[in-house]
Design a protein around this motif. Structure first.
Motif, mmCIF file in Angstrom:
data_model
loop_
_atom_site.group_PDB
_atom_site.id
_atom_site.type_symbol
_atom_site.label_atom_id
_atom_site.label_comp_id
_atom_site.label_asym_id
_atom_site.label_seq_id
_atom_site.Cartn_x
_atom_site.Cartn_y
_atom_site.Cartn_z
ATOM 1 N N GLU A 121 46.170 32.869 42.497
ATOM 2 C CA GLU A 121 44.843 32.760 41.886
ATOM 3 C C GLU A 121 43.927 31.923 42.766
ATOM 4 O OE1 GLU A 121 45.179 31.259 37.912
ATOM 5 O OE2 GLU A 121 46.478 32.896 37.235
ATOM 6 N N HIS A 122 44.464 30.817 43.300
ATOM 7 C CA HIS A 122 43.676 29.992 44.224
ATOM 8 C C HIS A 122 43.252 30.811 45.442
ATOM 9 C CE1 HIS A 122 45.701 26.109 42.573
ATOM 10 N NE2 HIS A 122 44.496 26.231 42.067
ATOM 11 N N ALA A 123 44.195 31.577 45.967
ATOM 12 C CA ALA A 123 43.909 32.352 47.174
ATOM 13 C C ALA A 123 42.804 33.378 46.930
ATOM 14 C CB ALA A 123 45.185 33.039 47.656
ATOM 15 N N VAL A 124 42.816 34.006 45.766
ATOM 16 C CA VAL A 124 41.792 34.995 45.429
ATOM 17 C C VAL A 124 40.417 34.328 45.366
ATOM 18 C CG1 VAL A 124 40.946 36.522 43.602
ATOM 19 C CG2 VAL A 124 43.357 36.568 44.245
ATOM 20 N N ILE A 125 40.366 33.149 44.768
ATOM 21 C CA ILE A 125 39.100 32.407 44.679
ATOM 22 C C ILE A 125 38.577 32.091 46.073
ATOM 23 C CG2 ILE A 125 38.027 30.228 43.962
ATOM 24 C CD1 ILE A 125 40.202 30.184 41.687
ATOM 25 N N VAL A 126 39.437 31.540 46.907
ATOM 26 C CA VAL A 126 39.037 31.132 48.254
ATOM 27 C C VAL A 126 38.615 32.337 49.085
ATOM 28 C CG1 VAL A 126 39.881 30.141 50.418
ATOM 29 C CG2 VAL A 126 40.423 29.028 48.236
ATOM 30 N N GLU A 127 39.353 33.414 48.962
ATOM 31 C CA GLU A 127 39.007 34.630 49.716
ATOM 32 C C GLU A 127 37.610 35.123 49.331
ATOM 33 O OE1 GLU A 127 40.643 39.224 50.354
ATOM 34 O OE2 GLU A 127 41.867 37.745 49.285
ATOM 35 N N ALA A 128 37.314 35.119 48.040
ATOM 36 C CA ALA A 128 35.993 35.571 47.576
ATOM 37 C C ALA A 128 34.891 34.632 48.060
ATOM 38 C CB ALA A 128 35.980 35.672 46.053
ATOM 39 N N ILE A 129 35.167 33.332 48.048
ATOM 40 C CA ILE A 129 34.175 32.365 48.532
ATOM 41 C C ILE A 129 33.881 32.596 50.009
ATOM 42 C CG2 ILE A 129 33.801 29.918 49.077
ATOM 43 C CD1 ILE A 129 35.242 29.245 46.441
ATOM 44 N N PHE A 130 34.927 32.721 50.813
ATOM 45 C CA PHE A 130 34.736 32.887 52.250
ATOM 46 C C PHE A 130 34.053 34.214 52.590
ATOM 47 C CE2 PHE A 130 38.500 29.890 53.433
ATOM 48 C CZ PHE A 130 37.725 28.795 53.054
ATOM 49 N N ALA A 131 34.250 35.227 51.723
ATOM 50 C CA ALA A 131 33.611 36.528 51.934
ATOM 51 C C ALA A 131 32.188 36.546 51.387
ATOM 52 C CB ALA A 131 34.439 37.632 51.283
ATOM 53 N N ARG A 132 31.756 35.422 50.837
ATOM 54 C CA ARG A 132 30.430 35.276 50.220
ATOM 55 C C ARG A 132 30.215 36.301 49.098
ATOM 56 N NH1 ARG A 132 28.059 31.174 52.663
ATOM 57 N NH2 ARG A 132 28.219 30.861 54.920
ATOM 58 N N GLN A 133 31.294 36.561 48.380
ATOM 59 C CA GLN A 133 31.230 37.452 47.227
ATOM 60 C C GLN A 133 31.037 36.583 45.972
ATOM 61 O OE1 GLN A 133 35.031 39.395 47.731
ATOM 62 N NE2 GLN A 133 34.127 41.062 48.940
ATOM 63 N N GLU A 134 29.779 36.353 45.642
ATOM 64 C CA GLU A 134 29.450 35.372 44.606
ATOM 65 C C GLU A 134 30.007 35.738 43.233
ATOM 66 O OE1 GLU A 134 25.256 34.495 44.666
ATOM 67 O OE2 GLU A 134 25.191 34.634 46.856
ATOM 68 N N THR A 135 29.798 36.961 42.824
ATOM 69 C CA THR A 135 30.273 37.386 41.500
ATOM 70 C C THR A 135 31.787 37.343 41.422
ATOM 71 O OG1 THR A 135 28.348 38.825 41.193
ATOM 72 C CG2 THR A 135 30.273 39.256 39.814
ATOM 73 N N GLU A 136 32.444 37.815 42.483
ATOM 74 C CA GLU A 136 33.909 37.825 42.507
ATOM 75 C C GLU A 136 34.463 36.396 42.467
ATOM 76 O OE1 GLU A 136 31.958 39.603 44.306
ATOM 77 O OE2 GLU A 136 32.566 41.713 44.114
ATOM 78 N N ALA A 137 33.811 35.494 43.197
ATOM 79 C CA ALA A 137 34.257 34.101 43.204
ATOM 80 C C ALA A 137 34.087 33.481 41.815
ATOM 81 C CB ALA A 137 33.467 33.301 44.235
ATOM 82 N N HIS A 138 32.949 33.739 41.200
ATOM 83 C CA HIS A 138 32.680 33.246 39.840
ATOM 84 C C HIS A 138 33.741 33.726 38.863
ATOM 85 C CE1 HIS A 138 30.934 33.577 35.797
ATOM 86 N NE2 HIS A 138 30.095 32.606 36.116
ATOM 87 N N ASP A 139 33.995 35.029 38.880
ATOM 88 C CA ASP A 139 34.934 35.610 37.920
ATOM 89 C C ASP A 139 36.366 35.151 38.177
ATOM 90 O OD1 ASP A 139 32.751 36.878 36.868
ATOM 91 O OD2 ASP A 139 33.241 38.860 37.684
ATOM 92 N N ALA A 140 36.735 35.022 39.464
ATOM 93 C CA ALA A 140 38.097 34.602 39.804
ATOM 94 C C ALA A 140 38.343 33.162 39.359
ATOM 95 C CB ALA A 140 38.331 34.739 41.306
ATOM 96 N N MET A 141 37.340 32.307 39.539
ATOM 97 C CA MET A 141 37.507 30.909 39.122
ATOM 98 C C MET A 141 37.564 30.811 37.604
ATOM 99 S SD MET A 141 37.887 27.726 39.886
ATOM 100 C CE MET A 141 37.257 27.238 41.507
ATOM 101 N N LYS A 142 36.698 31.520 36.908
ATOM 102 C CA LYS A 142 36.726 31.472 35.442
ATOM 103 C C LYS A 142 38.070 31.961 34.916
ATOM 104 C CE LYS A 142 34.046 32.631 31.336
ATOM 105 N NZ LYS A 142 32.770 33.179 30.825
ATOM 106 N N ARG A 143 38.576 33.040 35.504
ATOM 107 C CA ARG A 143 39.875 33.576 35.101
ATOM 108 C C ARG A 143 40.982 32.551 35.354
ATOM 109 N NH1 ARG A 143 38.930 38.032 37.229
ATOM 110 N NH2 ARG A 143 39.822 37.635 39.280
ATOM 111 N N HIS A 144 40.903 31.875 36.487
ATOM 112 C CA HIS A 144 41.911 30.874 36.853
ATOM 113 C C HIS A 144 41.930 29.720 35.849
ATOM 114 C CE1 HIS A 144 44.223 27.986 39.117
ATOM 115 N NE2 HIS A 144 43.178 27.180 39.264
#
Length: 237
Positions: free
Chosen positions: A202-225
């Protein structure tokens, strides 16, 4: 008959409903209310705890929201899962409901932080986040708790937002964050390697989305986590 937890009296400092909530959690964890068995009726619980029915109703609503009990139409409330009894030993008496509420608060706050981090991170932030993620990985390899390392990752994401209020919020509520990280990491050590790995994934998914500048994906991944972490508090081992 009035029940008590560790003979602790109920005081005005803690909401009555929170105490009842915690007592029922404890009774489920101890097996006094077994999984798949029906809880006593609301009126009976009110009598047992010396509380009003609205107070008991409030406690039952929180238990349902936490996935510990489930309602069956026309039949009452049934125990859905038994949490690890050690959960109650990890938090101060009467504060379990607040720990859960803080997870709810974190879900919104940290999801927004991840979104902003995806938008605003700089090279130094990327290095800081990557280093924190690797420290958690090292803890997993060594079988260590990693609560501080977990906090460090979330701190690094807050810094990457470029918004000082996200950093200040983590400092302001540091003790609350610490309890949540400590409880969830402590419980994770009791779980299977696959379950432990899923948290790090779950951490890795969040970080990957952040580094890819995928704002919505990062938001949703962190909330899910965060919501998953909240749910994991009450999963049996």
């Amino acid at each position: 008959m009035k029940l008590s937890v560790a003979n602790e009296p109920i005081t005005g400092a803690t909401r009555f409903g929170d105490i009842i909530y915690e007592r029922i959690v404890g009774m489920i964890a101890e097996g006094k209310f077994p999984v798949n068995e029906r809880l006593p009726a609301e009126a009976r619980l009110a009598e047992m705890f010396g509380a009003s029915r609205p107070v008991v109703r409030d406690a039952l609503e929180r238990l349902r929201a936490d996935g510990l009990i489930v309602s069956r139409k026309g039949s009452g409330s049934y125990v859905r899962q038994k949490p690890d009894s050690s959960v109650l030993k990890m938090v101060p008496v009467g504060s379990l409901a607040d720990v859960q509420r803080f997870f709810e608060f974190r879900a919104g706050l940290e999801a927004e932080a991840a979104e902003l981090a995806a938008r605003n991170w700089q090279p130094a932030d990327k290095e800081r986040i990557s280093a924190a993620l690797q420290k958690i990985e090292q803890c997993l390899r060594e079988g260590r708790l990693g609560a501080e390392e977990d906090q460090e990752l979330h701190d690094a994401i807050a810094i990457a937002t470029g918004n000082q209020f996200h950093v200040s919020a983590r400092e302001l509520f540091r003790p609350h964050f610490a309890i949540g990280h400590s409880v969830t990491r402590s419980l994770s050590l009791k779980r299977t390697p696959e379950q432990i790995r899923s948290v790090q994934d779950e951490h890795a998914v969040i970080v990957e989305a952040i580094f890819a500048r995928q704002e919505t994906e990062a938001h949703d991944a962190m909330k899910r986590h965060i919501l998953n972490a909240r749910a994991r508090m009450f999963q049996g081992v």
